[in-house]
Design an enzyme around this catalytic site. Structure first.
Site, short mmCIF file in Angstrom:
data_model
loop_
_atom_site.label_atom_id
_atom_site.label_comp_id
_atom_site.label_asym_id
_atom_site.label_seq_id
_atom_site.Cartn_x
_atom_site.Cartn_y
_atom_site.Cartn_z
N HIS A 284 12.98 23.84 -32.34
CA HIS A 284 13.12 22.64 -31.50
C HIS A 284 13.64 21.44 -32.28
CE1 HIS A 284 9.18 20.67 -32.52
NE2 HIS A 284 8.73 21.90 -32.61
N ASP A 296 7.82 20.21 -38.79
CA ASP A 296 7.68 20.50 -37.35
C ASP A 296 8.72 19.74 -36.55
OD1 ASP A 296 6.81 21.11 -34.82
OD2 ASP A 296 4.93 20.01 -34.97
N GLU A 328 10.22 20.00 -26.80
CA GLU A 328 9.15 20.97 -27.05
C GLU A 328 7.81 20.26 -27.11
OE1 GLU A 328 6.36 23.56 -29.40
OE2 GLU A 328 6.98 21.51 -29.81
N GLU A 329 7.80 19.12 -27.81
CA GLU A 329 6.54 18.42 -28.03
C GLU A 329 5.97 17.82 -26.74
OE1 GLU A 329 5.01 18.88 -30.62
OE2 GLU A 329 6.29 18.97 -32.37
N ASP A 357 9.21 28.03 -35.32
CA ASP A 357 8.65 26.68 -35.21
C ASP A 357 7.63 26.48 -36.34
OD1 ASP A 357 7.73 24.26 -34.39
OD2 ASP A 357 6.90 24.94 -32.48
N HIS A 451 2.01 16.48 -37.23
CA HIS A 451 2.16 15.41 -36.21
C HIS A 451 1.86 14.01 -36.75
CE1 HIS A 451 2.17 18.10 -32.34
NE2 HIS A 451 3.14 18.35 -33.18
#
Ligand SMILES: *[C@@H]1O[C@H](CO)[C@@H](O)[C@H](O)[C@H]1NC(C)=O
Ligand SMILES: *[C@@H]1O[C@H](CO)[C@@H](O)[C@H](O)[C@H]1NC(C)=O
Length: 517
Positions: A284, A296, A328-329, A357, A451
């Protein structure tokens, strides 16, 4: 990868440059030759796993990671820190970089951008008061609308019958009050919609398990009402009170916002190779708002870009299709949009989908999605075993992790396309046993910067990245060469019928970071 706890199931261990002449193609894909200028790849060697793996260098990967971080800095103006979240200049820059890199590859690929509207939600503030209690586990659901006029709403808590999946389950006195609904059977979005239709001012979905419910309503519809998830533990005394005929005066407040913006998937498909039998892989292109997302999923999307570049040195027998998903997130938006809009005939051309991913987590484990043919489209398990066999052949350990719907493979397996993939871990905690298997630090997250702002170039473990990039190369090369021994595709309609008959009941409960059912 989209967030939340991963319950680690333990596995045992675990060319010539292109020429621009438009000669007719030898080989299979004649119909494509009629549509677009075709490069003559006939003097190139046939794709070979060892050769493609040998083309992987950490130097190239790292160079691209540094470039991606620079691109993430374009997000600073608006976000005050580097980010590639959808809508940001960092994300727009990422897509431009991917597309430009691919378009410089001598016409080896058919390129496209697929625009779609992404829905993203922000919950700024939320509060739930039941009687005189503020239950700690109460959590506003993803993509929930706010309460009316962004103000607290007050009403009695009204117990809904069964699991609130039918209009009949909602008693008349739900109107103007707060619906209290048991989790299960249908998606949270359905429960919220029915509550809204019944006139509820808010809804609370409580768990059948002790745990909290971190859920999402999914795609917004007009009748959704402000909706919370609540743990079974916190719900229990209120269920008992309501069943005993007592009233529970309650207050719900959600300040949230739902935004719609246009974003793009990027797709690249080899012009050569059997166009009716494609191996597809994706990563992604977006990050979360909090940081640059270099692991990520910078690590996955760069791996794909590098392999797409190296692949041009070879001929392929089967078509290879790369995807860089957006959104995606926010809940696997790009991959969902792509798969759900495929006509059946196009769906069937995808022999399998491989999800990449997070491949370079600093405190990594070599994780293989435990995709099984009993509960997933047939072929998923053969793909799983390809990863297992490769790690085993390299003398490396691996673990199995749940194939639970937390990344972009989800739409594929729900639509009958075999899927799988590898990862190196997000916010899960490394066990002592895994420390002996992979090194690193037990008790810490696999990716302590998951994140967060610190998911930058320094957050990558280059050893893990190189190993996994080679495995990605192996997976591409294997199927670009041949599908021998790999199961034929089941017709999408036939698959849908088996799903309707309950065969795949155990398929994922997650959709991206959140539970949806
Ligand atoms: C694999 O794990 C075992 C422990 O289960 C460990 O002794 C061994 O060193 C590990 N192998 C590698 C290559 O890390
Ligand atoms: C990557 O992980 C390996 C194994 O745990 C470790 O030896 C190495 O120092 C790590 N490298 C970086 C750059 O973190």
């Amino acid at each position: 990868m989209a967030g939340l706890k991963v319950l680690a199931l333990h596995g045992l261990l675990a060319a010539a440059s292109a020429q621009q002449q438009q000669r007719p193609l030898r080989g299979s894909s004649s119909h494509d030759a009629a549509q677009s200028p075709i490069v003559d790849n006939s003097k190139k060697p046939l794709i070979d796993s060892e050769a493609l793996q040998a083309s992987i260098s950490t130097k190239n990967l790292l160079k691209r990671a540094e470039k991606l971080y620079k691109i993430a800095k374009l997000g600073e103006d608006e976000y005050n820190h580097p980010t590639r979240v959808i809508g940001s200049d960092g994300h727009i820059g990422t897509i431009a970089y991917i597309y430009k890199t691919l378009s410089e590859l001598d016409d080896y690929y058919t390129l496209s951008k697929q625009p779609f509207f992404a829905t993203s939600g922000n919950v700024y503030e939320s509060r739930l008061v039941l009687g005189d209690t503020v239950p700690h586990s109460a959590m506003a659901m993803g993509l929930t609308p706010p309460t009316k006029d962004l103000q607290p709403v007050r009403g009695n808590l009204v117990l809904v019958e069964n699991e609130g999946c039918e209009a009949d389950d909602f008693p008349k006195n739900v109107a103007g009050n707060i619906a209290f609904i048991l989790r299960g059977t249908c998606p949270f979005g359905t429960k919220s919609e029915l509550a809204g239709k019944a006139g509820a001012v808010a809804a609370v979905v409580y768990n059948y398990e002790e745990d909290a419910v971190s859920g999402t309503l999914g795609t917004p519809v007009d009748d959704h009402v402000a909706t919370f998830g609540l743990s079974g533990k916190d719900a229990k005394p209120f269920v008992e009170k309501l069943k005993a005929g007592k009233t529970v005066d309650s207050i719900a407040y959600i300040n949230s916002e739902i935004n719609k913006l246009e974003v793009e998937n990027v797709l690249a498909q080899t012009k050569e190779g059997d166009q009716d039998n494609c191996v597809m892989l994706g990563g992604h292109s977006d990050s979360v708002p909090a940081g640059p997302g270099i692991n990520d999923d910078g690590s996955g999307s760069i791996t794909l870009l590098e392999i797409a570049t190296q692949l041009t040195k070879f001929r392929v027998n089967n078509c290879v299709r790369f995807a860089w998903w957006a959104g995606e997130e926010e809940g696997l938006l790009g991959s969902d949009y792509y798969v759900y809009s495929l006509p059946a005939a196009e769906n069937k051309k995808i022999r399998l989908f491989m999800d990449y991913d997070m491949l370079a987590s600093p405190n990594f484990a070599y994780q293989v999605y435990d995709a099984r043919n009993e509960v997933n489209p047939v072929g998923s398990q053969e793909l799983r075993d390809l990863y297992v066999d490769w790690y085993t052949a390299q003398g490396l350990n691996y673990t199995f992790i749940p194939f639970d719907g937390r990344s972009d493979y989800d739409g594929f397996i729900r639509n009958g396309i075999p899927g799988g993939g590898i990862a190196t871990g997000a916010e899960g905690i490394k066990t002592t046993e895994e420390e002996t298997m992979f090194g690193g630090v037990a008790g810490d997250w696999y990716d302590p910067c998951y994140h967060q702002l610190c998911d930058d170039v320094g957050n990558l473990n280059l050893t893990a990245w190189e190993v996994n990039a080679k495995l990605v190369a192996h997976s591409v090369a294997t199927f670009a060469k041949s599908f021998d021994g790999f199961p034929e595709r089941v017709d999408p309609a036939e698959f849908a019928a088996t799903v309707a008959a309950g065969k795949y009941e155990k398929m994922a409960q997650y959709h991206g970071s959140k539970l949806f059912i």
